[in-house]
Design a protein around this motif. Structure first.
Motif, PDB file in Angstrom:
ATOM      1  N   THR A 180      11.759  80.460   9.277  1.00 52.97           N
ATOM      2  CA  THR A 180      11.972  79.211   9.048  1.00 52.97           C
ATOM      3  C   THR A 180      10.298  79.047   8.202  1.00 52.97           C
ATOM      4  O   THR A 180       9.738  79.923   8.322  1.00 52.97           O
ATOM      5  CB  THR A 180      11.173  77.972   9.831  1.00 52.97           C
ATOM      6  OG1 THR A 180      12.102  77.920  10.321  1.00 52.97           O
ATOM      7  CG2 THR A 180      10.385  77.248   9.560  1.00 52.97           C
ATOM      8  N   THR A 181      10.760  78.903   6.787  1.00 53.70           N
ATOM      9  CA  THR A 181       9.459  79.615   5.300  1.00 53.70           C
ATOM     10  C   THR A 181       9.241  78.752   4.602  1.00 53.70           C
ATOM     11  O   THR A 181       9.200  77.438   4.384  1.00 53.70           O
ATOM     12  CB  THR A 181       9.930  80.308   5.046  1.00 53.70           C
ATOM     13  OG1 THR A 181       9.101  81.615   4.279  1.00 53.70           O
ATOM     14  CG2 THR A 181      11.646  80.440   4.617  1.00 53.70           C
TER      15      THR A 181
ATOM     16  N   SER B 142      10.562  74.599   4.156  1.00 54.85           N
ATOM     17  CA  SER B 142       9.727  73.820   4.290  1.00 54.85           C
ATOM     18  C   SER B 142       8.699  72.892   2.950  1.00 54.85           C
ATOM     19  O   SER B 142       9.151  73.710   2.396  1.00 54.85           O
ATOM     20  CB  SER B 142       8.518  74.236   4.921  1.00 54.85           C
ATOM     21  OG  SER B 142       8.818  74.496   6.056  1.00 54.85           O
TER      22      SER B 142
ATOM     23  N   MET C 223       3.541  65.628  14.225  1.00 52.91           N
ATOM     24  CA  MET C 223       3.788  65.899  15.470  1.00 52.91           C
ATOM     25  C   MET C 223       1.881  66.062  15.621  1.00 52.91           C
ATOM     26  O   MET C 223       1.345  66.470  14.894  1.00 52.91           O
ATOM     27  CB  MET C 223       4.333  67.160  16.457  1.00 52.91           C
ATOM     28  CG  MET C 223       6.163  66.479  16.446  1.00 52.91           C
ATOM     29  SD  MET C 223       6.876  68.351  17.059  1.00 52.91           S
ATOM     30  CE  MET C 223       6.817  69.101  15.890  1.00 52.91           C
TER      31      MET C 223
ATOM     32  N   VAL D 162       7.998  67.573   6.618  1.00 50.75           N
ATOM     33  CA  VAL D 162       7.304  66.465   7.760  1.00 50.75           C
ATOM     34  C   VAL D 162       6.969  65.120   6.846  1.00 50.75           C
ATOM     35  O   VAL D 162       6.451  64.995   6.029  1.00 50.75           O
ATOM     36  CB  VAL D 162       5.972  67.361   8.091  1.00 50.75           C
ATOM     37  CG1 VAL D 162       5.774  66.572   9.141  1.00 50.75           C
ATOM     38  CG2 VAL D 162       6.571  68.613   9.095  1.00 50.75           C
TER      39      VAL D 162
ATOM     40  N   ASN E   3      -4.468  69.146  13.700  1.00 50.67           N
ATOM     41  CA  ASN E   3      -4.252  68.577  12.549  1.00 50.67           C
ATOM     42  C   ASN E   3      -4.424  66.949  12.543  1.00 50.67           C
ATOM     43  O   ASN E   3      -3.993  66.879  11.241  1.00 50.67           O
ATOM     44  CB  ASN E   3      -2.550  69.053  12.703  1.00 50.67           C
ATOM     45  CG  ASN E   3      -1.886  67.852  13.728  1.00 50.67           C
ATOM     46  OD1 ASN E   3      -2.379  67.166  14.504  1.00 50.67           O
ATOM     47  ND2 ASN E   3      -0.284  68.056  13.790  1.00 50.67           N
TER      48      ASN E   3
ATOM     49  N   THR F 158       9.448  83.067  12.684  1.00 51.09           N
ATOM     50  CA  THR F 158       8.698  81.983  11.865  1.00 51.09           C
ATOM     51  C   THR F 158       7.011  82.228  11.882  1.00 51.09           C
ATOM     52  O   THR F 158       7.207  83.073  12.276  1.00 51.09           O
ATOM     53  CB  THR F 158       8.466  80.499  12.767  1.00 51.09           C
ATOM     54  OG1 THR F 158       7.951  79.066  12.124  1.00 51.09           O
ATOM     55  CG2 THR F 158       8.660  80.253  14.443  1.00 51.09           C
ATOM     56  N   GLY F 159       6.405  81.071  11.882  1.00 48.74           N
ATOM     57  CA  GLY F 159       5.106  81.400  11.897  1.00 48.74           C
ATOM     58  C   GLY F 159       3.955  80.486  12.052  1.00 48.74           C
ATOM     59  O   GLY F 159       4.209  79.154  12.177  1.00 48.74           O
ATOM     60  N   GLY F 160       2.843  80.384  11.719  1.00 48.63           N
ATOM     61  CA  GLY F 160       2.595  81.454  10.423  1.00 48.63           C
ATOM     62  C   GLY F 160       3.812  81.250   9.017  1.00 48.63           C
ATOM     63  O   GLY F 160       4.518  80.571   9.303  1.00 48.63           O
ATOM     64  N   GLU F 161       3.172  82.469   8.344  1.00 53.61           N
ATOM     65  CA  GLU F 161       4.731  82.242   7.410  1.00 53.61           C
ATOM     66  C   GLU F 161       4.918  83.280   7.200  1.00 53.61           C
ATOM     67  O   GLU F 161       4.250  85.256   7.286  1.00 53.61           O
ATOM     68  CB  GLU F 161       3.476  81.913   5.603  1.00 53.61           C
ATOM     69  CG  GLU F 161       4.312  82.448   4.669  1.00 53.61           C
ATOM     70  CD  GLU F 161       6.415  81.752   4.663  1.00 53.61           C
ATOM     71  OE1 GLU F 161       6.029  80.587   5.118  1.00 53.61           O
ATOM     72  OE2 GLU F 161       7.219  82.822   4.812  1.00 53.61           O
TER      73      GLU F 161
ATOM     74  N   GLU G 254       9.971  64.171  12.351  1.00 53.83           N
ATOM     75  CA  GLU G 254       8.649  63.364  12.448  1.00 53.83           C
ATOM     76  C   GLU G 254       6.964  63.497  12.894  1.00 53.83           C
ATOM     77  O   GLU G 254       7.274  65.169  13.630  1.00 53.83           O
ATOM     78  CB  GLU G 254       8.834  62.459  13.892  1.00 53.83           C
ATOM     79  CG  GLU G 254       9.765  61.436  13.670  1.00 53.83           C
ATOM     80  CD  GLU G 254      10.451  61.364  15.030  1.00 53.83           C
ATOM     81  OE1 GLU G 254      11.037  59.506  14.701  1.00 53.83           O
ATOM     82  OE2 GLU G 254       9.359  61.185  16.233  1.00 53.83           O
TER      83      GLU G 254
ATOM     84  N   MET H  74      -0.975  74.318  15.708  1.00 52.19           N
ATOM     85  CA  MET H  74       0.220  74.892  15.157  1.00 52.19           C
ATOM     86  C   MET H  74       0.654  76.476  14.216  1.00 52.19           C
ATOM     87  O   MET H  74       2.047  76.831  14.731  1.00 52.19           O
ATOM     88  CB  MET H  74       1.134  73.853  14.734  1.00 52.19           C
ATOM     89  CG  MET H  74       2.781  73.895  14.310  1.00 52.19           C
ATOM     90  SD  MET H  74       3.758  73.504  15.377  1.00 52.19           S
ATOM     91  CE  MET H  74       3.996  71.515  15.138  1.00 52.19           C
TER      92      MET H  74
ATOM     93  N   TYR I 267      -0.447  68.699   7.494  1.00 50.88           N
ATOM     94  CA  TYR I 267      -0.257  68.444   8.658  1.00 50.88           C
ATOM     95  C   TYR I 267      -0.071  69.703   9.852  1.00 50.88           C
ATOM     96  O   TYR I 267       0.067  69.238  11.343  1.00 50.88           O
ATOM     97  CB  TYR I 267       0.977  67.561   8.759  1.00 50.88           C
ATOM     98  CG  TYR I 267       2.177  68.818   8.190  1.00 50.88           C
ATOM     99  CD1 TYR I 267       2.582  69.465   8.747  1.00 50.88           C
ATOM    100  CD2 TYR I 267       2.392  67.803   6.681  1.00 50.88           C
ATOM    101  CE1 TYR I 267       4.165  70.482   7.989  1.00 50.88           C
ATOM    102  CE2 TYR I 267       3.008  69.098   6.159  1.00 50.88           C
ATOM    103  CZ  TYR I 267       4.098  70.595   7.376  1.00 50.88           C
ATOM    104  OH  TYR I 267       4.873  71.429   5.928  1.00 50.88           O
TER     105      TYR I 267
END
Ligand code: SAM
Length: 342
Positions: free
Chosen positions: A109-110, A133, A203, A173, A208, A81-84, A201, A337, A42
């Motif tokens: 966020t990882t 995630s 996006m 997601v 993607n 956040t990222g990427g990772e 949801e 994204m 996604y």
């Protein structure tokens, strides 16, 4: 650490940061790299995206300097956040530089793949919380979605984050046809572990392959959880966007919770408090529009704090009132994204 962009104390937090519609902007999401070790269906196109991911343009000092300008204007919470983000070896140093600027409100966020061995060090550096995630609770489904056999590593990362005392939440997601069968297993995992899982949801974003047929609205996701658990869920009172845009529900017989984030079906643009900085040092006022504005070049050219602050305020006057999709328009994307930071 260079301090030439540090404003005099008396200028800090003077008027707060407002966009053109008067929405208070208090939350900054910073992408620290475009690079990622997963290739979630996604997020990334099947080919080419990994090769196109640039090494981060902003050095760790530049990330911290840029954040200092934002915090001086009224940003109170930062998410990396990222990427990772764990692809960066200097992430702990970045966290340590930012944490005092926001009184410890630095979150991450990882995908959690490399988190097990870094959770404690990140906590020691000043990290407060982590969103991990996790789009599937079963190994095969995880591999189909992320294109990597990594579920056990992510589960170890979740355990390490909790053991280190980091506030830990899971993000999933949901794509119809890919992982709707994982909704209940993830809710059960949250119930068994006493943790919060939030279903997001799907996006549309550059490259993607979003399609209406893969979109599952938050109400349907919630319905599947309630039906599967055989009980209606009690909703928690809304606490405000500072805590995130999810509607949160208590899981029976557990400290665990499920949340739904209805970015498309019931967006929260009216209450939007966030702005983004990409790893290239560009300010992105809205995830779904507005051309990114370069902050890195002025930063490198030793622009004064006042000039940078003016550029940020000016960019925010043009922040969209709502996602273009709400008006039935297609969003404009300059990047994927993984480049903007989800
Ligand atoms: N690599 C990290 C990770 O996996 O969490 C951080 C970057 S990722 C782009 C940040 C968040 O964006 C993740 O929670 C991810 O699930 C979400 N995301 C990415 N693409 C999305 C999409 N098309 N729709 C909804 N959420 C998306």
């Amino acid at each position: 650490m260079p301090t030439n962009n540090q404003p005099p104390r008396m200028l800090r937090l003077k008027d707060g940061l407002k966009d053109g519609l008067g929405r208070a902007i208090t939350y900054l999401r910073v992408s620290v790299t475009e690079q990622c070790n997963l290739a979630c269906v996604y997020c990334k196109p099947r080919t080419g995206a990994l090769e196109r991911a640039e090494p981060p343009a902003m050095s760790r000092n530049e990330v911290v300097q840029a954040v200092q300008v934002f915090t001086s204007l009224g940003i109170r919470k930062v998410r990396l956040t990222g990427g990772e983000p764990l692809m960066r070896r200097d992430l702990e140093t970045i966290v340590a530089g930012i944490s005092p600027e926001v009184e410890g409100r630095v979150h991450l966020t990882t995908n959690g793949f490399h988190l097990a061995r870094r959770a404690r060090g990140l906590r020691d550096a000043g990290l407060c919380g982590v969103n991990i995630s996790l789009d599937a609770a079963e190994r095969g489904a995880f591999e189909r979605l992320t294109r990597k056999d990594g579920l056990s590593r992510v589960l170890a990362g979740i355990e390490a984050a909790r053991a280190a005392g980091l506030k830990t939440k899971l993000n999933a997601v949901v794509l119809r046809g890919w992982n709707e069968d994982q909704i209940l297993p993830l809710a059960r995992l949250a119930q068994a572990e006493g943790i919060q899982v939030r279903f997001i949801e799907f996006m549309p974003y550059q490259g993607n392959g979003w399609g209406q047929d893969q979109f599952m609205p938050a109400t349907e996701i919630l319905g599947l959880v309630q039906e599967g658990l055989g009980a209606p869920l009690e909703e928690e009172p809304v606490v405000g966007l500072e805590e995130g845009p999810a509607r949160i529900f208590r899981l029976p017989d557990s400290e665990g919770k499920v949340g739904v984030i209805s970015t498309l079906s019931a967006d929260f643009c009216d209450r939007c408090n966030r702005v983004r900085l990409t790893s290239r040092g560009e300010l992105q006022a809205c995830l779904f529009g507005n051309r990114p504005v370069d902050l890195l070049e002025p930063l490198r050219n030793h622009a004064s704090h006042e000039d940078l602050a003016r550029l940020i305020r000016q960019t925010l006057t043009e922040k969209l009132d709502c996602h273009p999709m709400r008006r039935g328009q297609k969003p404009e994307f300059a990047n994927g994204m993984w480049q903007v930071g989800g």
